[in-house]
Design a protein around this motif. Structure first.
Motif, PDB file in Angstrom:
ATOM      1  N   VAL A  73       0.842  -1.210   0.000  1.00 58.39           N
ATOM      2  CA  VAL A  73       0.000   0.000   0.000  1.00 58.39           C
ATOM      3  C   VAL A  73       0.863   1.240   0.000  1.00 58.39           C
ATOM      4  O   VAL A  73       0.601   2.220  -0.720  1.00 58.39           O
ATOM      5  CB  VAL A  73      -0.930  -0.008   1.222  1.00 58.39           C
ATOM      6  N   LEU A  74       1.930   1.168   0.807  1.00 61.90           N
ATOM      7  CA  LEU A  74       2.746   2.382   0.948  1.00 61.90           C
ATOM      8  C   LEU A  74       3.607   2.633  -0.270  1.00 61.90           C
ATOM      9  O   LEU A  74       3.906   3.769  -0.592  1.00 61.90           O
ATOM     10  CB  LEU A  74       3.621   2.279   2.194  1.00 61.90           C
TER      11      LEU A  74
ATOM     12  N   ARG B 183       2.344   2.939  -6.471  1.00 60.99           N
ATOM     13  CA  ARG B 183       1.621   4.162  -6.809  1.00 60.99           C
ATOM     14  C   ARG B 183       0.380   3.839  -7.609  1.00 60.99           C
ATOM     15  O   ARG B 183      -0.550   4.628  -7.661  1.00 60.99           O
ATOM     16  CB  ARG B 183       2.534   5.100  -7.596  1.00 60.99           C
TER      17      ARG B 183
ATOM     18  N   ALA C   4      -1.910   7.114  -7.791  1.00 61.33           N
ATOM     19  CA  ALA C   4      -2.588   7.637  -6.603  1.00 61.33           C
ATOM     20  C   ALA C   4      -2.044   9.007  -6.215  1.00 61.33           C
ATOM     21  O   ALA C   4      -2.762   9.847  -5.677  1.00 61.33           O
ATOM     22  CB  ALA C   4      -2.429   6.673  -5.433  1.00 61.33           C
ATOM     23  N   ASP C   5      -0.768   9.242  -6.503  1.00 61.64           N
ATOM     24  CA  ASP C   5      -0.179  10.524  -6.077  1.00 61.64           C
ATOM     25  C   ASP C   5      -0.724  11.704  -6.861  1.00 61.64           C
ATOM     26  O   ASP C   5      -0.674  12.847  -6.418  1.00 61.64           O
ATOM     27  CB  ASP C   5       1.345  10.473  -6.220  1.00 61.64           C
TER      28      ASP C   5
ATOM     29  N   ALA D 127      -3.794  12.083  -7.600  1.00 63.37           N
ATOM     30  CA  ALA D 127      -5.075  12.456  -6.991  1.00 63.37           C
ATOM     31  C   ALA D 127      -4.817  13.109  -5.634  1.00 63.37           C
ATOM     32  O   ALA D 127      -5.006  12.502  -4.592  1.00 63.37           O
ATOM     33  CB  ALA D 127      -5.954  11.221  -6.835  1.00 63.37           C
ATOM     34  N   SER D 128      -4.343  14.351  -5.680  1.00 66.66           N
ATOM     35  CA  SER D 128      -3.984  14.992  -4.406  1.00 66.66           C
ATOM     36  C   SER D 128      -4.717  16.323  -4.262  1.00 66.66           C
ATOM     37  O   SER D 128      -4.198  17.285  -3.746  1.00 66.66           O
ATOM     38  CB  SER D 128      -2.474  15.220  -4.335  1.00 66.66           C
ATOM     39  N   ARG D 129      -5.920  16.357  -4.753  1.00 63.92           N
ATOM     40  CA  ARG D 129      -6.641  17.626  -4.692  1.00 63.92           C
ATOM     41  C   ARG D 129      -7.036  17.998  -3.267  1.00 63.92           C
ATOM     42  O   ARG D 129      -7.418  19.126  -3.009  1.00 63.92           O
ATOM     43  CB  ARG D 129      -7.880  17.549  -5.551  1.00 63.92           C
ATOM     44  N   MET D 130      -6.962  17.064  -2.359  1.00 63.73           N
ATOM     45  CA  MET D 130      -7.336  17.373  -0.975  1.00 63.73           C
ATOM     46  C   MET D 130      -6.176  17.982  -0.201  1.00 63.73           C
ATOM     47  O   MET D 130      -6.269  18.172   0.997  1.00 63.73           O
ATOM     48  CB  MET D 130      -7.780  16.086  -0.261  1.00 63.73           C
ATOM     49  N   ARG D 131      -5.093  18.303  -0.920  1.00 64.07           N
ATOM     50  CA  ARG D 131      -3.956  18.875  -0.208  1.00 64.07           C
ATOM     51  C   ARG D 131      -4.373  20.202   0.442  1.00 64.07           C
ATOM     52  O   ARG D 131      -5.030  21.032  -0.161  1.00 64.07           O
ATOM     53  CB  ARG D 131      -2.806  19.102  -1.167  1.00 64.07           C
ATOM     54  N   GLY D 132      -3.920  20.400   1.694  1.00 64.00           N
ATOM     55  CA  GLY D 132      -4.323  21.611   2.440  1.00 64.00           C
ATOM     56  C   GLY D 132      -3.509  22.811   2.053  1.00 64.00           C
ATOM     57  O   GLY D 132      -2.518  22.711   1.362  1.00 64.00           O
TER      58      GLY D 132
END
Lengths: 630, 498, 102
Positions: free
Chosen positions: C24-25, C28, C94-95, C97-102
């Protein structure tokens, strides 16, 4: 008839209200009619009331309504008439009327005609309230009211920021004194339980021994107010600048009436000052110092109105000197004669200045005595009275009385007397310097226009008063007419020290002789230095020490410079420095901190699933390890 | 009767919102009518009781309304009207009318919603002045907050969102402190008596330990002085005042600040007298600092509205000083000072608003010489500037002088320091007049002077201020019994504690 | 019947779980990540089975069936999400898809 008393201040107030509400929409003729008429009727009423009072001279009190009644604090809107307020009322209303009349013509071309008369009426109303008030709070109302009008009228020509600055300076400086007075009122009410003047004085005399700390504090604080309003040391700096206003304003407010309010206040509360000998001594010393300093400053002014302004400060110094030695009557006597001759001087100066197209500099005038005979004679009569030329004018008798009382006032009396004599000498020099420079010598500028009756009548009436106003009180060697002091004796009893003092007749003769000769000498000096041999002055002025001294005196002994550096500039600097409000930085700091915390934490929010998974794995592993091994 | 005083505004608010559909003028007229009716209602209440109050025959409370609201928690809908509340409600409604008139030409968007918010804020303030149940009080306290937030955030000037959020955070945060304090008092009372109640009078019998009393008192104190505002909690005020629309500023300065003072008078001191008296020197010192600090800052501002905002800090310093002197002279002074400040500062805000409408700036560096261009407006500005510096004969003087007189008895040093404020207030009032109205006009073109509508409003305010200055006795007579009652309550509680 | 010692079963489960976690870790590709999660789930199931057989209890098998059901549900939801992701981002990384980055 006495019941008309309340109308005396009410009429000018009504005049103000009408002019204020009409907001300049009335025709000029009506404005003048309302402005002059209200004061004129008020003056007539003042005379009627006075006649009624003199028929049976007992103090009269009239309560119009109860102003405030809270927890034993019960000041009224109430008026009190005794000999002292009577004299003040007559002087104020009559001189005001004359100056209103004068203004109708003098200000005729001004765009703010309605505003001018509104302010002037408000001033007269406030001044009458001040002198007639039966309690100190109402007196304070009048006191601040005249201060406000002074501000409004100094800054009357508002387009020039310099006038605005002078006006603000006047208001702020006097209000500094007034704040001391406010605190004085707090002390008086808190400890004596009333502000009504007569009971207050009785209670003070009954409950405070002479020289007690509270009496000193209260008298000292009231003195603070008086110093500000009457432009005495160290709060005198505003008056010369106050000359920025129209000349009739200077005549009425800054010469005849408002600036003498401090003298009236001290006379009104003289019981309190008698209870506080150190304060009273301070009054005398301040008076003596002020009269000397101001007269030297007047010596080398070139602005005609500033000469008169410094001379006003100096003359009020004489009144303070008189108050300080307990010569209440002499102070009020001089107040009255001063109101006449100083108003006269200003009005005459106003004519000169206006005729020469707003020229204030005396060095650009000359030879006007043929061109403006009425102004010349008026100014000459006023100058004679101001300089106290012997026997022919009012100023001599009042100043003579002050000097005589000063001499008799105790161990330091001769010193006060000497200060007065030196002041008289300098006074004669500076005012006759002005007379000779302005009205004699070569003609430097041609006057224009003409004088109408509205200007001429006040000049003539005031001339008559400046000459004859002193004959209500003649000393022993000239027939002994104590009409004025007799009238005032009930309101202002002569203190025992002065009553007991009787110098030998021969000494009195010598003192009167000196007092009579010195002004003549001063005038002669002025004549010699200005017209006959100007070379003396030129040489003196060209010497380096002379230049420095001249500058120092002309700048009013550096008081303005000192206050500017120690008070004004630090205040402005500090205020500007903190414009953004340092306290807000604390809250902005909190906001910034939480924002920084948010930034820091949002870093961990990478948006990458694998990071979150790693976090979960690491966290649960840590937890398991803790659970198992710890 | 009492319920209607409050309900008229709430219902009126909804009606006004709906009236928007009928046309632009409708919401304005309807709000005017609503406020006028309410004012008439309160005036009749006053007239009914004025004589009675003077002879003190009918007791302190003119009217009382006590209904159950949430019985399980002991929360009741308890309203009570005494002289103090009445005077402040009159001020609220009067300024409400003034602010509707002042926004007549200023507000052009979402007129209905604007007037809805205005009326609801006023309703909240009226509720605050009436509530005698602490929970209800808190409820009203929050009720006036939210519409005011919208008033600033929607119709404000350049930095309106910043200002609105700052205003909201300050009042909300401090309100929470108060709520915690109310709950603490509620539970302590429950433990002692076994009854759940938020009632003012019931809670006033709670026995408190010295330290507890101090903490609870501080909770109330901070909530109220933030609203007042006292230094160092004042910094929301210049921003909120400056950015709010004219009506918002008028209501903020005239009414919302008064709720802080009212809270101190009604709750913080009488409920916790021992702690309040121990705390008095600190509070009075804050008052004096506010007087001087506010005045110095006012002097330094270039933004005219900010200048006026800081004068509020200075004036309300007198209120704080007077409340903690806690004698009849000072308290009556506080009441008059609140009324006079509401009028004079409200009028100054209207003037600034009018100037901004004409010049599109509040920056005094861009003004100067306006006297020549708008003489009527300038003369009125001069009047209110002078009122603001406390000239005798106008209401502010009566208030300030009585406060100083009362404070002098209690703590001479603070009174003397406060008196220095008379000089500093002169400085800022005169600089305002000088910078905006005096001097050479920048532009010779005439500007539209005050309209008849403005002149009417201003004339009414001038007359009221003069009336307060020369004949304030009706106010004293009305507020007197209520204030006396509060003093007795405090004295009784501190005696019981001993 | 020779019994496999529980330790072996648990060890295998632990190894499988660690492999799944690492998968999982480190992967990608989001499908591989999903498969790794399946491995982790099954490792957990294996641990339950091993424990159940050690104490002769049916609970372990019951839990395994629960996990099985869970895994099936998870896969169906996960695959649906992946389909959506692929449609929107056109990648399986998966990387990205990072639109939730703060």
């Amino acid at each position: 008839m006495l019941a008309l008393l309340a109308l005396v201040p009410a009429l000018p107030l009504a005049g103000f209200a009408i002019l204020f509400a009409s907001a300049g929409s009335l025709p000029r003729r009506w404005i003048a009619a309302i402005g002059i008429g209200s004061v004129g009727i008020s003056t007539i009423l003042a005379f009627i009331v006075s006649a009624a009072f003199l028929a049976a001279p007992r103090p009269y009190r009239e309560v119009v309504w109860r102003w405030i009644a809270v927890a034993g604090f019960n000041p009224d809107i109430g008026f009190y008439l005794d000999a002292l307020s009577l004299v003040m009322m007559l002087v104020v209303s009559f001189v005001s009327f004359l100056i209103h009349l004068y203004s109708a013509e003098f200000m005729a071309e001004d765009e703010g005609y309605s505003r001018y008369f509104a302010y002037m009426n408000l001033f007269v109303a406030s001044m009458l309230v001040l002198v007639l008030a039966d309690n100190l709070l109402l007196l304070y109302l009048g006191w601040e009211g005249v201060g406000l009008c002074s501000y409004l009228l100094i800054g009357f020509w508002y387009r020039d920021p310099a006038n605005g600055l002078a006006a603000r300076k006047a208001f702020v400086v006097t209000r500094t004194g007034d704040t001391a007075m406010t605190i004085g009122l707090l002390v008086l009410f808190t400890h004596l339980g009333t502000l009504q003047i007569q009971p207050l004085m009785q209670r003070a005399a009954a409950s405070w021994p002479a020289g007690s700390g509270l009496a000193i504090a209260a008298a000292g604080l009231l003195l603070g107010g008086a110093l500000g309003k009457s432009a005495q040391l160290p709060l005198q700096t505003w008056l010369p600048d106050a000359m920025a206003g129209p000349t009739p304003v200077s005549a009425l407010i800054h010469a005849a009436t408002m600036v003498t309010a401090g003298v009236y206040l001290i006379a009104r509360t003289h019981v309190l000052f008698e209870l506080a000998p150190p304060v009273q001594a301070a009054v005398a010393v301040i008076g003596a110092l002020t009269l000397l300093l101001a007269s030297f400053s007047a010596l080398n002014q070139t602005d005609l109105k500033r000469i008169l302004a410094y001379s006003t400060i100096s003359q009020i110094g004489y009144m303070f000197l008189a108050l300080g030695v307990g010569a209440w009557t002499a102070a009020i006597f001089h107040l009255m004669t001063h109101a006449f001759f100083k108003a006269l001087l200003f009005l005459a100066a106003g004519v000169v200045i206006q005729r020469l197209h707003e020229e204030h500099d005396i060095l650009l005038m000359g030879g006007l005595w043929r061109r403006l005979p009425l102004a010349f004679w008026s100014f000459l009569i006023g100058s004679a009275a101001l300089a106290a030329l012997p026997f022919i004018d009012a100023g001599f008798y009042s100043k003579d009385l002050i000097l005589w009382d000063a001499w008799n006032s105790g161990p330091y009396g001769p010193w006060f007397w000497a200060a007065g004599i030196v002041g008289a000498f300098v006074t004669a020099i500076y005012i006759f310097r002005a007379v000779f420079v302005v009205f004699f010598g070569p003609v430097k500028a041609e006057p224009a226009g003409h004088i109408g009756y509205q200007v001429a009548i006040p000049l003539m009436v005031l001339s008559a008063l400046a000459l004859g106003g002193g004959f209500v009180e003649l000393p022993g060697y000239l027939g002994d007419v104590p009409a004025f002091s007799g009238l005032l004796s009930a309101a202002l009893p002569v203190p025992p020290a002065l009553r007991a003092a009787t110098a030998a007749p021969s000494l009195e003769g010598v003192l009167v002789g000196i007092g009579a000769v010195v002004p003549v000498l001063g005038a002669a000096v002025a004549f010699v230095t200005v017209l006959h041999r100007p070379v003396f002055v030129t040489r003196l002025v060209e010497a380096s020490a002379g230049v420095a001294l001249q500058r120092f005196w002309a700048a009013g002994w550096g008081f303005d410079w000192f206050y500017d550096r120690t008070l004004t500039r630090p205040f402005v600097w500090l205020a500007r420095l903190n414009r953004a409000d340092i306290v807000d930085a604390f809250y902005t700091g909190i906001a910034w901190l939480s924002e920084a915390g948010y930034r820091l934490l949002s870093r961990s929010q990478t948006g990458q699933v694998r990071w979150y998974a790693a976090g979960i794995a690491f966290g649960s592993a840590t937890l398991v390890i803790l659970a198992v091994f710890a | 009767m009492l319920l209607w005083v409050f309900l008229i505004l709430l219902i009126g608010g909804v009606v006004v919102w709906a009236a928007e559909r009928l046309g632009d003028a409708w919401p304005r007229w309807v709000s005017l009518v609503v406020l006028a009716v309410d004012l008439a209602l309160v005036l009749t209440l006053w007239a009914d009781h004025y004589g009675a109050v003077v002879v003190a025959a009918r007791g302190t409370w003119f009217a009382d309304l006590n209904l159950p609201w949430i019985p399980p928690l002991g929360i009741r809908f308890h309203l009570g009207l005494d002289g103090l509340s009445l005077v402040l409600i009159l001020l609220t409604l009067g300024l409400g009318i003034v602010s509707v008139a002042a926004s007549w030409s200023e507000i052009t968007e979402r007129i209905g919603f604007f007037h809805f918010n205005l009326l609801w804020t006023l309703a909240g303030a009226v509720g605050v002045f009436l509530a005698l149940d602490l929970f209800l009080f808190f409820f009203f306290w929050e009720l006036m907050l939210v519409p005011m937030y919208f008033l600033i955030a929607v119709w404000g000037h350049e930095r309106r969102v910043y200002a609105a959020i700052k205003f909201f955070l300050f009042t909300q945060g401090s309100g929470l402190l108060m709520f915690v304090a109310i709950l603490a008092l509620y539970f302590i009372n429950y433990r002692q008596t076994g009854t759940l109640t938020f009632d003012y009078f019931a809670l006033s019998h709670t026995r408190l330990g010295s330290a507890t009393e101090m903490w609870i008192m501080l909770g109330f104190f901070i909530a109220f002085v933030v609203k007042l505002p006292a230094v160092p909690f004042h910094t929301w005020l210049p921003d909120a005042h400056t950015e709010a629309p004219t009506a918002g500023s008028v209501i903020l300065a005239g009414v919302l600040l008064k709720t802080g003072a009212y809270g101190l008078l009604r709750f913080a001191v009488p409920l916790f007298p021992a702690a309040a008296f121990r705390f008095a020197p600190v509070a009075m010192a804050l008052g004096v600092i506010g007087i001087l600090y506010g005045a110095v800052l006012a002097y330094a501002q270039n933004d005219m509205k900010r200048l006026v905002a800081y004068t509020s800090v200075s004036h309300l310093g007198f209120v704080l000083l007077g409340i903690y002197a806690w004698n009849e002279l000072a308290l009556q002074g506080v009441v008059v000072q609140m009324l006079a400040h509401g009028l004079s500062t409200g009028a100054l805000f209207i003037l600034v608003g009018a100037l901004q409408e004409r010049l599109h700036t509040r920056d005094m560096r861009q003004m100067g010489g306006l006297w020549a261009r708008m003489p009527r407006l300038a003369a009125i500005a001069m009047f209110f500037a002078i009122a603001s510096l406390g000239l005798p004969g106008l209401g502010n003087f009566v208030g300030e002088f009585l406060v100083l007189l009362g404070a002098f008895r209690h703590a001479a040093g603070f009174a003397i320091a406060g008196a220095v404020g008379l000089v500093t207030s002169t400085i800022y009032a005169l600089i305002l007049v000088q910078r905006a109205f005096h001097g050479e006009p920048r532009d010779a073109s005439p500007l539209p002077d005050f309209s008849a509508r403005h002149m009417t409003v201003m004339a009414a305010m001038i007359v009221t201020l003069v009336w307060l200055g020369f004949y304030p006795q009706p106010v004293f007579d009305t507020a007197g019994p209520g204030l006396g009652n509060l003093q007795q309550l405090a004295a009784g509680r501190s005696a019981a504690a001993r | 019947m020779s019994v496999v010692p529980m330790q072996y079963g648990l060890l295998l489960a632990a190894v499988l779980f660690a492999l799944g976690t690492l998968g999982v870790l480190m992967r990608r590709n989001i499908i591989f990540m999903l498969m790794s999660i399946e491995i982790m789930l099954n490792a957990a199931g294996l641990a339950f089975i091993a424990a159940g057989s050690r104490w002769g209890q049916a609970d372990g098998q019951i839990m395994f069936i629960l996990i099985l059901a869970l895994a099936a549900a998870e896969v169906s939801v996960g695959l649906a999400l992946i389909l959506q992701l692929y449609r929107r981002l056109a990648t399986l990384d998966a990387d990205v898809a990072s639109r939730m980055r703060g």
